[in-house]
Design a protein around this motif. Structure first.
Motif, PDB file in Angstrom:
ATOM      1  N   MET A  52       2.933 -20.702 -31.427  1.00 17.55           N
ATOM      2  CA  MET A  52       3.508 -22.325 -32.115  1.00 17.55           C
ATOM      3  C   MET A  52       5.209 -21.878 -31.695  1.00 17.55           C
ATOM      4  O   MET A  52       5.701 -22.977 -31.343  1.00 17.55           O
ATOM      5  N   ALA A  53       5.919 -20.465 -31.826  1.00 19.64           N
ATOM      6  CA  ALA A  53       7.256 -20.646 -31.466  1.00 19.64           C
ATOM      7  C   ALA A  53       7.629 -21.058 -30.137  1.00 19.64           C
ATOM      8  O   ALA A  53       8.456 -21.562 -29.888  1.00 19.64           O
ATOM      9  N   ILE A  54       6.694 -20.415 -29.231  1.00 18.75           N
ATOM     10  CA  ILE A  54       6.933 -20.758 -27.709  1.00 18.75           C
ATOM     11  C   ILE A  54       6.934 -22.380 -27.520  1.00 18.75           C
ATOM     12  O   ILE A  54       7.694 -22.844 -26.789  1.00 18.75           O
ATOM     13  N   HIS A  55       5.837 -22.897 -28.132  1.00 18.82           N
ATOM     14  CA  HIS A  55       5.574 -24.259 -28.067  1.00 18.82           C
ATOM     15  C   HIS A  55       6.720 -25.125 -28.575  1.00 18.82           C
ATOM     16  O   HIS A  55       7.129 -26.218 -27.785  1.00 18.82           O
ATOM     17  N   ARG A  56       7.102 -24.728 -29.738  1.00 17.71           N
ATOM     18  CA  ARG A  56       8.340 -25.417 -30.297  1.00 17.71           C
ATOM     19  C   ARG A  56       9.739 -25.204 -29.505  1.00 17.71           C
ATOM     20  O   ARG A  56      10.266 -26.318 -29.560  1.00 17.71           O
ATOM     21  N   LEU A  57       9.902 -24.174 -29.335  1.00 16.18           N
ATOM     22  CA  LEU A  57      11.118 -23.916 -28.311  1.00 16.18           C
ATOM     23  C   LEU A  57      11.290 -24.818 -27.217  1.00 16.18           C
ATOM     24  O   LEU A  57      12.174 -25.338 -26.576  1.00 16.18           O
ATOM     25  N   GLY A  58      10.182 -24.659 -26.364  1.00 13.81           N
ATOM     26  CA  GLY A  58       9.957 -25.456 -25.197  1.00 13.81           C
ATOM     27  C   GLY A  58       9.871 -26.847 -25.295  1.00 13.81           C
ATOM     28  O   GLY A  58      10.829 -27.613 -24.495  1.00 13.81           O
ATOM     29  N   GLY A  59       9.590 -27.419 -26.439  1.00 12.63           N
ATOM     30  CA  GLY A  59       9.717 -28.937 -26.729  1.00 12.63           C
ATOM     31  C   GLY A  59      11.094 -29.368 -26.995  1.00 12.63           C
ATOM     32  O   GLY A  59      11.459 -30.316 -26.635  1.00 12.63           O
ATOM     33  N   LEU A  60      11.758 -28.367 -27.777  1.00 15.88           N
ATOM     34  CA  LEU A  60      13.216 -28.401 -28.032  1.00 15.88           C
ATOM     35  C   LEU A  60      14.017 -28.517 -26.719  1.00 15.88           C
ATOM     36  O   LEU A  60      14.964 -29.356 -26.811  1.00 15.88           O
ATOM     37  N   ILE A  61      13.609 -27.435 -25.779  1.00 14.40           N
ATOM     38  CA  ILE A  61      14.622 -27.675 -24.682  1.00 14.40           C
ATOM     39  C   ILE A  61      14.455 -28.716 -23.984  1.00 14.40           C
ATOM     40  O   ILE A  61      15.387 -29.467 -23.234  1.00 14.40           O
ATOM     41  N   GLU A  62      13.132 -29.281 -23.846  1.00 12.02           N
ATOM     42  CA  GLU A  62      12.912 -30.471 -22.989  1.00 12.02           C
ATOM     43  C   GLU A  62      13.550 -31.620 -23.585  1.00 12.02           C
ATOM     44  O   GLU A  62      14.221 -32.672 -23.121  1.00 12.02           O
ATOM     45  N   GLU A  63      13.588 -31.621 -24.943  1.00  5.98           N
ATOM     46  CA  GLU A  63      14.142 -32.890 -25.756  1.00  5.98           C
ATOM     47  C   GLU A  63      15.893 -32.710 -25.471  1.00  5.98           C
ATOM     48  O   GLU A  63      16.274 -33.955 -25.189  1.00  5.98           O
ATOM     49  N   LEU A  64      16.373 -31.901 -25.486  1.00  5.18           N
ATOM     50  CA  LEU A  64      17.771 -31.532 -25.451  1.00  5.18           C
ATOM     51  C   LEU A  64      18.253 -31.802 -24.242  1.00  5.18           C
ATOM     52  O   LEU A  64      19.257 -32.150 -23.725  1.00  5.18           O
ATOM     53  N   GLU A  65      17.858 -31.158 -23.088  1.00  7.89           N
ATOM     54  CA  GLU A  65      18.245 -30.910 -21.829  1.00  7.89           C
ATOM     55  C   GLU A  65      17.177 -31.520 -20.669  1.00  7.89           C
ATOM     56  O   GLU A  65      17.677 -31.575 -19.272  1.00  7.89           O
ATOM     57  N   GLY A  66      16.041 -31.586 -20.797  1.00  7.82           N
ATOM     58  CA  GLY A  66      15.142 -32.038 -19.703  1.00  7.82           C
ATOM     59  C   GLY A  66      14.307 -30.823 -19.386  1.00  7.82           C
ATOM     60  O   GLY A  66      14.629 -29.764 -19.697  1.00  7.82           O
ATOM     61  N   ILE A  67      13.079 -31.010 -18.623  1.00  7.37           N
ATOM     62  CA  ILE A  67      12.167 -30.190 -18.180  1.00  7.37           C
ATOM     63  C   ILE A  67      12.876 -29.065 -17.152  1.00  7.37           C
ATOM     64  O   ILE A  67      13.456 -29.588 -16.286  1.00  7.37           O
ATOM     65  N   GLY A  68      12.584 -27.832 -17.554  1.00  7.90           N
ATOM     66  CA  GLY A  68      13.087 -26.812 -16.500  1.00  7.90           C
ATOM     67  C   GLY A  68      14.725 -26.461 -16.833  1.00  7.90           C
ATOM     68  O   GLY A  68      15.027 -25.430 -16.314  1.00  7.90           O
ATOM     69  N   ALA A  69      15.278 -26.855 -17.888  1.00  6.54           N
ATOM     70  CA  ALA A  69      16.661 -26.656 -18.420  1.00  6.54           C
ATOM     71  C   ALA A  69      16.615 -25.063 -18.809  1.00  6.54           C
ATOM     72  O   ALA A  69      15.483 -24.612 -19.406  1.00  6.54           O
ATOM     73  N   CYS A  70      17.788 -24.453 -18.886  1.00  5.50           N
ATOM     74  CA  CYS A  70      17.762 -23.175 -19.475  1.00  5.50           C
ATOM     75  C   CYS A  70      16.903 -22.127 -18.784  1.00  5.50           C
ATOM     76  O   CYS A  70      16.551 -21.028 -19.222  1.00  5.50           O
TER      77      CYS A  70
END
Length: 305
Positions: A108-126
């Protein structure tokens, strides 16, 4: 293959040619009040702070050093629900239901983090991407243990398969392929979280060492080495190792030394994936933007062996 760096500094810090000045608030001076105070400005502190901000709380983070310079920047950016301790051992010690909570919380933590990165910077950021993980064995005396571990993964509903073909430049006997693991650039991630935290109203004080934490009526007071103080309703200690309060955890913790080599290659010998063996101490490797990361050989700090 050529040399990547000449001093033993973290790869993520080295690959930034110059330090990015981040708009923090500097050292704490005087008295500050907030709803939640967080000690430690790494990924745990910043993620906790951002989520608390979005729930309507006023949040202040205290960091002893420069932002984005602590233990998170020294990680290799593996994000996996597979723990260092084998699930077979965890089930024997804690039972299936409790072990299931371990794996599900990581997933769940990995899923939540991936969703947050996508929300803030887009797919593939960081440097974020999903990829499989491979736990592999190289000798016949490890095969039974590997198969037993795979059986437990199945009981835990972790998507996995037992495979012979592993995309490594050397031969292995078998491997467990675990789906939907992830990787990230921890330095870029910290910068993204810090900038977002500040933009959304959080306060981040760096070069602020905490000396003590004291309960006060309806809250906590944090005293800093520079003579400042932070009063808050709740306090989160998100340092790499718990500080200030004696805890049972301190009797379980032991200082360990680990090693990572980074090398740029003309051609990549690996497909996208996280790879780790079954040796003790174990070894792991992955590619990061054309650079091979190889780590492991953990040992107790100060041990002659």
């Amino acid at each position: 293959m050529r040399h990547v760096f000449d001093s033993p500094q973290p790869y993520w810090i080295y690959k930034k040619n110059q330090r990015e000045l981040l708009p923090t608030h500097g050292e704490v001076h005087g008295r500050i009040k907030t709803d939640v105070g967080i000690i430690g400005g790494g990924i745990v502190g910043l993620l906790s702070g951002l989520l608390l901000l979005r729930s309507g709380r006023a949040v202040t983070v205290l960091e002893a050093k420069e932002p984005c310079s602590g233990e998170t920047s020294r990680s290799t950016g593996h994000l996996s629900e597979v723990l260092d301790t084998r699930f077979d051992h965890l089930v024997q010690r804690f039972g299936l239901e409790e072990t299931l909570l371990f794996s599900e919380s990581h997933r769940m933590a990995i899923h939540r983090l991936g969703g947050l990165i996508e929300e803030l910077e887009g797919i593939g950021a960081c440097g974020w991407s999903r990829l499989p993980g491979f736990l592999f064995c190289e000798s016949s005396d490890q095969e039974e243990s590997l198969e037993r571990e795979w059986s437990v993964l199945d009981q835990l509903h972790i998507p996995s398969s037992l495979v012979k073909n592993v995309p490594l430049p050397f031969s292995v006997l078998h491997a467990i392929r675990i789906e939907n693991q992830a990787q990230v650039d921890p330095q870029d991630l910290q910068r993204l979280l810090l900038n977002t935290f500040l933009k959304e109203g959080g306060k981040f004080y760096d070069h602020t060492s905490v000396e003590s934490v004291h309960p006060i009526p309806r809250g906590v007071r944090v005293l800093t080495s520079g003579g400042g103080s932070l009063s808050c309703d709740q306090c989160i200690i998100s340092t790499h190792s718990p500080v200030l309060f004696p805890s049972v955890a301190h009797f379980e913790l032991k200082p360990m030394q680990s090693y990572v080599l980074a090398a740029q290659l003309k051609t990549s010998p690996l497909m996208d994936g996280l790879f780790w063996d079954m040796n003790s101490p174990y070894h792991y490797l992955r590619m990061a933007s054309g650079t091979l990361l190889v780590g492991g050989e953990d040992h107790r700090t100060g041990s002659p062996n």
